[in-house]
Scaffold this active site. Structure first.
Site, PDB file in Angstrom:
ATOM      1  N   ARG A  21      37.363  35.862  26.118  1.00 23.12           N
ATOM      2  CA  ARG A  21      38.781  35.833  26.516  1.00 23.12           C
ATOM      3  C   ARG A  21      39.429  34.548  26.046  1.00 23.12           C
ATOM      4  O   ARG A  21      38.909  33.458  26.290  1.00 23.12           O
ATOM      5  CB  ARG A  21      38.911  35.936  28.039  1.00 23.12           C
ATOM      6  CG  ARG A  21      38.552  37.303  28.492  1.00 23.12           C
ATOM      7  CD  ARG A  21      38.883  37.546  29.927  1.00 23.12           C
ATOM      8  NE  ARG A  21      38.165  38.742  30.315  1.00 23.12           N
ATOM      9  CZ  ARG A  21      38.055  39.192  31.550  1.00 23.12           C
ATOM     10  NH1 ARG A  21      38.609  38.542  32.537  1.00 23.12           N
ATOM     11  NH2 ARG A  21      37.382  40.289  31.798  1.00 23.12           N
ATOM     12  N   SER A 112      41.373  41.972  31.267  1.00 25.71           N
ATOM     13  CA  SER A 112      41.327  42.421  32.659  1.00 25.71           C
ATOM     14  C   SER A 112      42.514  41.975  33.501  1.00 25.71           C
ATOM     15  O   SER A 112      43.643  42.301  33.185  1.00 25.71           O
ATOM     16  CB  SER A 112      40.010  41.968  33.276  1.00 25.71           C
ATOM     17  OG  SER A 112      39.853  42.511  34.545  1.00 25.71           O
ATOM     18  N   HIS A 113      42.238  41.170  34.531  1.00 31.86           N
ATOM     19  CA  HIS A 113      43.265  40.777  35.493  1.00 31.86           C
ATOM     20  C   HIS A 113      44.110  39.599  35.001  1.00 31.86           C
ATOM     21  O   HIS A 113      45.022  39.169  35.699  1.00 31.86           O
ATOM     22  CB  HIS A 113      42.594  40.402  36.807  1.00 31.86           C
ATOM     23  CG  HIS A 113      41.539  39.357  36.605  1.00 31.86           C
ATOM     24  ND1 HIS A 113      40.340  39.637  35.998  1.00 31.86           N
ATOM     25  CD2 HIS A 113      41.532  38.046  36.883  1.00 31.86           C
ATOM     26  CE1 HIS A 113      39.631  38.522  35.929  1.00 31.86           C
ATOM     27  NE2 HIS A 113      40.323  37.540  36.453  1.00 31.86           N
ATOM     28  N   LYS A 125      35.325  42.878  24.451  1.00 31.00           N
ATOM     29  CA  LYS A 125      34.058  43.026  25.145  1.00 31.00           C
ATOM     30  C   LYS A 125      33.255  44.119  24.466  1.00 31.00           C
ATOM     31  O   LYS A 125      33.826  45.121  24.040  1.00 31.00           O
ATOM     32  CB  LYS A 125      34.383  43.418  26.584  1.00 31.00           C
ATOM     33  CG  LYS A 125      33.226  43.532  27.495  1.00 31.00           C
ATOM     34  CD  LYS A 125      33.724  43.667  28.933  1.00 31.00           C
ATOM     35  CE  LYS A 125      33.962  45.111  29.253  1.00 31.00           C
ATOM     36  NZ  LYS A 125      33.731  45.416  30.668  1.00 31.00           N
ATOM     37  N   ASP A 276      43.731  46.678  38.590  1.00 29.20           N
ATOM     38  CA  ASP A 276      43.998  45.541  37.700  1.00 29.20           C
ATOM     39  C   ASP A 276      44.329  45.993  36.276  1.00 29.20           C
ATOM     40  O   ASP A 276      44.444  47.188  35.999  1.00 29.20           O
ATOM     41  CB  ASP A 276      42.820  44.552  37.700  1.00 29.20           C
ATOM     42  CG  ASP A 276      41.623  45.093  36.935  1.00 29.20           C
ATOM     43  OD1 ASP A 276      41.484  46.330  36.851  1.00 29.20           O
ATOM     44  OD2 ASP A 276      40.825  44.275  36.422  1.00 29.20           O
ATOM     45  N   ASP A 278      42.758  46.352  33.424  1.00 28.79           N
ATOM     46  CA  ASP A 278      41.927  47.318  32.700  1.00 28.79           C
ATOM     47  C   ASP A 278      41.367  48.412  33.599  1.00 28.79           C
ATOM     48  O   ASP A 278      40.529  49.201  33.162  1.00 28.79           O
ATOM     49  CB  ASP A 278      40.803  46.599  31.945  1.00 28.79           C
ATOM     50  CG  ASP A 278      39.859  45.852  32.857  1.00 28.79           C
ATOM     51  OD1 ASP A 278      40.299  45.416  33.941  1.00 28.79           O
ATOM     52  OD2 ASP A 278      38.672  45.711  32.504  1.00 28.79           O
ATOM     53  N   ASP A 280      39.442  48.427  36.339  1.00 34.61           N
ATOM     54  CA  ASP A 280      38.129  48.437  36.994  1.00 34.61           C
ATOM     55  C   ASP A 280      38.146  47.822  38.398  1.00 34.61           C
ATOM     56  O   ASP A 280      37.164  47.917  39.120  1.00 34.61           O
ATOM     57  CB  ASP A 280      37.050  47.791  36.102  1.00 34.61           C
ATOM     58  CG  ASP A 280      37.392  46.380  35.670  1.00 34.61           C
ATOM     59  OD1 ASP A 280      38.459  45.864  36.068  1.00 34.61           O
ATOM     60  OD2 ASP A 280      36.591  45.787  34.910  1.00 34.61           O
ATOM     61  N   ARG A 281      39.259  47.187  38.773  1.00 30.81           N
ATOM     62  CA  ARG A 281      39.316  46.603  40.123  1.00 30.81           C
ATOM     63  C   ARG A 281      40.199  47.432  41.037  1.00 30.81           C
ATOM     64  O   ARG A 281      41.061  48.185  40.577  1.00 30.81           O
ATOM     65  CB  ARG A 281      39.912  45.207  40.081  1.00 30.81           C
ATOM     66  CG  ARG A 281      39.098  44.237  39.306  1.00 30.81           C
ATOM     67  CD  ARG A 281      39.697  42.854  39.456  1.00 30.81           C
ATOM     68  NE  ARG A 281      38.902  41.922  38.688  1.00 30.81           N
ATOM     69  CZ  ARG A 281      38.855  40.625  38.914  1.00 30.81           C
ATOM     70  NH1 ARG A 281      39.603  40.098  39.879  1.00 30.81           N
ATOM     71  NH2 ARG A 281      38.106  39.856  38.180  1.00 30.81           N
ATOM     72  N   THR A 343      27.096  37.045  39.384  1.00 27.50           N
ATOM     73  CA  THR A 343      28.446  37.585  39.220  1.00 27.50           C
ATOM     74  C   THR A 343      28.607  38.257  37.855  1.00 27.50           C
ATOM     75  O   THR A 343      28.189  37.706  36.837  1.00 27.50           O
ATOM     76  CB  THR A 343      29.457  36.434  39.358  1.00 27.50           C
ATOM     77  OG1 THR A 343      29.413  35.976  40.703  1.00 27.50           O
ATOM     78  CG2 THR A 343      30.863  36.887  39.034  1.00 27.50           C
ATOM     79  N   GLU A 362      31.412  43.893  44.021  1.00 26.55           N
ATOM     80  CA  GLU A 362      31.633  42.456  43.958  1.00 26.55           C
ATOM     81  C   GLU A 362      32.805  42.103  44.863  1.00 26.55           C
ATOM     82  O   GLU A 362      33.721  42.912  45.047  1.00 26.55           O
ATOM     83  CB  GLU A 362      31.978  42.032  42.533  1.00 26.55           C
ATOM     84  CG  GLU A 362      30.854  42.219  41.550  1.00 26.55           C
ATOM     85  CD  GLU A 362      31.157  41.532  40.224  1.00 26.55           C
ATOM     86  OE1 GLU A 362      30.667  40.429  40.008  1.00 26.55           O
ATOM     87  OE2 GLU A 362      31.934  42.106  39.434  1.00 26.55           O
ATOM     88  N   SER A 364      35.207  40.388  44.220  1.00 21.91           N
ATOM     89  CA  SER A 364      36.426  40.221  43.433  1.00 21.91           C
ATOM     90  C   SER A 364      37.146  41.551  43.214  1.00 21.91           C
ATOM     91  O   SER A 364      37.648  41.805  42.126  1.00 21.91           O
ATOM     92  CB  SER A 364      36.071  39.589  42.093  1.00 21.91           C
ATOM     93  OG  SER A 364      35.048  40.351  41.459  1.00 21.91           O
ATOM     94  N   LYS A 375      32.606  48.745  36.934  1.00 18.95           N
ATOM     95  CA  LYS A 375      33.289  48.934  38.203  1.00 18.95           C
ATOM     96  C   LYS A 375      34.496  49.838  37.935  1.00 18.95           C
ATOM     97  O   LYS A 375      34.941  49.950  36.800  1.00 18.95           O
ATOM     98  CB  LYS A 375      33.663  47.615  38.842  1.00 18.95           C
ATOM     99  CG  LYS A 375      34.471  46.646  37.981  1.00 18.95           C
ATOM    100  CD  LYS A 375      34.523  45.294  38.705  1.00 18.95           C
ATOM    101  CE  LYS A 375      35.433  44.290  38.015  1.00 18.95           C
ATOM    102  NZ  LYS A 375      34.822  43.651  36.830  1.00 18.95           N
TER     103      LYS A 375
HETATM  104  C1  VG1 Z   1      35.556  37.362  37.720  1.00 20.65           C
HETATM  105  C2  VG1 Z   1      34.990  37.876  39.029  1.00 20.65           C
HETATM  106  C3  VG1 Z   1      33.751  38.713  38.765  1.00 20.65           C
HETATM  107  C4  VG1 Z   1      34.106  39.851  37.797  1.00 20.65           C
HETATM  108  C5  VG1 Z   1      34.723  39.270  36.540  1.00 20.65           C
HETATM  109  C6  VG1 Z   1      35.199  40.341  35.589  1.00 20.65           C
HETATM  110  O1  VG1 Z   1      34.623  36.531  37.080  1.00 20.65           O
HETATM  111  O2  VG1 Z   1      34.687  36.808  39.894  1.00 20.65           O
HETATM  112  O3  VG1 Z   1      33.239  39.210  39.976  1.00 20.65           O
HETATM  113  O4  VG1 Z   1      32.965  40.586  37.461  1.00 20.65           O
HETATM  114  O5  VG1 Z   1      35.852  38.461  36.874  1.00 20.65           O
HETATM  115  O6  VG1 Z   1      36.094  41.201  36.213  1.00 20.65           O
HETATM  116  P1  VG1 Z   1      34.693  34.919  37.142  1.00 20.65           P
HETATM  117  O7  VG1 Z   1      33.602  34.444  36.232  1.00 20.65           O
HETATM  118  O8  VG1 Z   1      36.061  34.533  36.721  1.00 20.65           O
HETATM  119  O9  VG1 Z   1      34.461  34.580  38.582  1.00 20.65           O
HETATM  120  V1  VG1 Z   1      37.307  41.903  35.309  1.00 20.65           V
HETATM  121  O10 VG1 Z   1      38.108  42.944  36.315  1.00 20.65           O
HETATM  122  O11 VG1 Z   1      37.928  40.604  34.614  1.00 20.65           O
HETATM  123  O12 VG1 Z   1      36.521  42.765  34.025  1.00 20.65           O
HETATM  124 CO    CO Z   2      39.190  44.214  35.260  1.00 19.61          CO
END
Ligand code: VG1
Ligand code: CO
Length: 542
Positions: A21, A112-113, A125, A276, A278, A280-281, A343, A362, A364, A375
């Site tokens: 990213r 993602s988010h 990815k 979120d 993409d 998955d959340r 994580t 998770e 998150s 997810k």
């Molecule tokens: C964060 C979350 C983690 C999740 C990851 C990807 O990672 O804490 O639980 O799997 O994002 O999610 P980090 O290293 O920033 O804590 V997503 O929805 O970005 O694919």
């Molecule tokens: Co995501």
């Protein structure tokens, strides 16, 4: 015609928690995306003539990179690429397509988010043939390759029209532009009791789903409005936009506050959910009740049999280390295996492939199961609707009854975003230096029982992942965890996870931050968060 283009390596293409990213201007540097994509292909073997899946969350730069990836896949020797129409595939939908059609792997374009736009974030990815994120062994190989890459191969061909479904030829390779929603919607319908959910909705149960201007819009429209009969407009912000309409597509109490406030208002909907960037959340809220993701995992696991796809019961549960132990109590009671991983979803893949776990989660806002290897936000939302329909109880009632039965794990995460990188590393190093002296020390009523830097040995392939977060465990089951984010793109983000177990139901109504106040203070005392980061408080509390 295949062209070989000389290139020079970039030194910063190390994949984080979930792929590479960077800000768009970084990705837009000459050959930057090409280098990374070629590094992926160079790290793989045996894909000649096989199928690759490509899709993204529709954010700014998505279409440009898809065109590059298509031409590079043709040059690398793939036989076929399945790409989502409009360049769209949610992360769980991409995982499903890889599995369903036996693809070799997939490239998912998403940050993602993280926000999108010309000066915001982009990401790439790679997912393997089981549909899940590439394990560390592969992401490491990609990074190593990216440091020495000297050329990439690309087909000289016109762009593919991504908006037209159908099969097209690209330099000897087939490009199939597929409906991004159909296979996924069919999968959801096979897992959940759509009839019961439809009856719930037609009976007057009001739901609001916020797609946050991101990828789940078309999926939620098809499933929630069309197949489940929710009134038009039940899905909000349903058009995927390159900048997510200015939204920060992170479904939590800060960024999905409007939805939250709406559900909490007197005449608001009975159920609210958000996804979120993409897809998955998920965030789930009911009247008078925000469901913490850790509780959501535990409640889904405890009620899994409500859903037809899980009627036979689940094999086991896995959660990431910082996720609360609420799921552990369910596993204990139901006699299921429980696994604690680092994580990131990539650590769940082996456990699911081996049949050890069915449901994973998770803290998150990520929950999912072995129906795919990612997810899955909408899956979690549908699971909740299925449980509500089956139990004929609202969200708050289900959650409170769960606490009464299992006890409540009070839980909160405090994020300190865009902290100075040296200060964040200094804080973690200092904590590591203290680990051996902490056990036995008391802070007010809290006595440290153990402290370590979490290390994980994969029970299936024996691979070891170290330095996955600092845990300070107190007597009685409370704990504080410190980690640095692996998904941010500017400075460092310090995540502090705080948890206390409360068996006494008369204390379950306490406000979360108040219930954790002493632990939050001790976290600062031990780690020196304020003094080291110069911050007076967290940027985001979830
Ligand atoms: C964060 C979350 C983690 C999740 C990851 C990807 O990672 O804490 O639980 O799997 O994002 O999610 P980090 O290293 O920033 O804590 V997503 O929805 O970005 O694919
Ligand atoms: Co995501």
């Amino acid at each position: 015609m295949i062209r070989t283009v000389p290139t020079a390596p970039y030194k910063d293409q190390k994949p984080g928690t979930s792929g590479l990213r960077k800000k768009v201007p970084v990705f837009a540097q000459e050959n930057y995306a090409e280098n990374f994509i070629q590094s992926i292909f160079d790290s793989l073997e045996g894909f000649e003539g096989k199928t690759l899946v490509i899709g993204g969350d529709g954010r700014y730069y998505n279409r440009e990179v898809i065109q590059k990836a298509l031409k590079m896949a043709a040059a690398a020797g793939f036989g076929k690429v399945m790409v989502g129409q409009g360049g769209i595939l949610s992360t769980p939908a991409a995982s499903n397509i890889i599995r369903k059609y036996g693809a070799f792997g997939g490239i998912i374009l998403s940050a993602s988010h993280n926000p999108g736009g010309p000066s915001e974030d982009f990401g790439i990815k790679y997912n393997i043939g089981n549909g899940g994120p590439a394990p560390e062994k592969i992401t490491e190989a990609i990074f190593e390759r990216s440091k020495i890459i000297s050329e990439y191969k690309i087909a000289d061909a016109p762009d593919i029209d991504l908006d037209m479904a159908g099969s097209f030829a690209l330099a000897g390779m087939t490009v199939e532009v597929v409906d991004p929603v159909a296979d996924y919607a069919e999968l959801m319908e096979s897992l959940f009791d759509f009839v019961a959910i439809r009856n719930l909705i037609s009976g007057g149960f009001r739901i609001a789903v916020d797609s946050m201007g991101a990828v789940t819009g078309p999926y939620a429209k098809e499933i929630i409005e069309k197949r489940l009969g929710a009134p038009a407009g039940s899905v909000r912000n349903a058009t995927p936009l390159p900048d997510f309409g200015g939204h920060h597509p992170d479904p939590n109490l800060v960024h999905a506050k409007e939805l939250y406030d709406d559900v909490m208002s007197a005449d608001g909907p009975d159920f609210g959910a958000a996804s979120d960037g993409d897809g998955d959340r998920n965030m789930v809220v009911g009247k008078d009740m925000f469901v913490t993701p850790s509780d959501s995992l535990a409640i889904i696991a405890a009620n899994a049999k409500c859903a037809p796809g899980y009627a036979k019961g689940i094999a086991g549960i896995a959660r990431s280390m910082p996720t609360s132990a609420a799921a552990d109590r369910v596993a204990e009671k139901l006699g299921l295996g429980i696994y604690e991983t680092p994580t990131g979803w990539k650590y769940f893949g082996n456990l699911m492939d081996a049949g050890k776990v069915t449901v994973c989660g998770e803290e998150s806002f990520g929950t999912g199961s072995d129906h795919v290897r990612e997810k899955d936000g909408l899956w979690a939302i549908l699971f909740w609707l299925n449980i509500i329909a089956a139990r004929k109880e609202g969200v708050a009632e289900i959650v409170r009854k769960h606490w009464a039965e299992y006890g409540r794990n009070f839980y909160s995460r405090h994020d300190y975003e865009e902290v100075d990188t040296d200060a964040a590393n200094g804080l973690m190093d200092a904590l590591r230096g203290k680990l051996s002296s902490l056990p036995g020390q008391s802070f007010g009523d809290l006595k440290v029982e153990a402290a370590d830097d979490f290390s994980y040995t994969d029970p299936i392939d024996g691979s070891i992942s170290t330095r996955q977060g600092i845990r300070i465990l107190f007597e009685g089951g409370s704990r504080v965890v410190f980690r640095l984010s692996g998904t941010g793109t500017s400075g460092a983000t310090l995540r502090v996870y705080v948890e206390r177990y409360e068996p006494d139901a008369s204390r379950h109504g306490i406000e979360t931050q108040a219930a954790l106040a002493d632990l939050i203070a001790v976290a600062d005392e031990i780690a020196g968060i304020r003094t080291r980061t110069g911050r007076t408080g967290p940027t985001v509390i979830t």
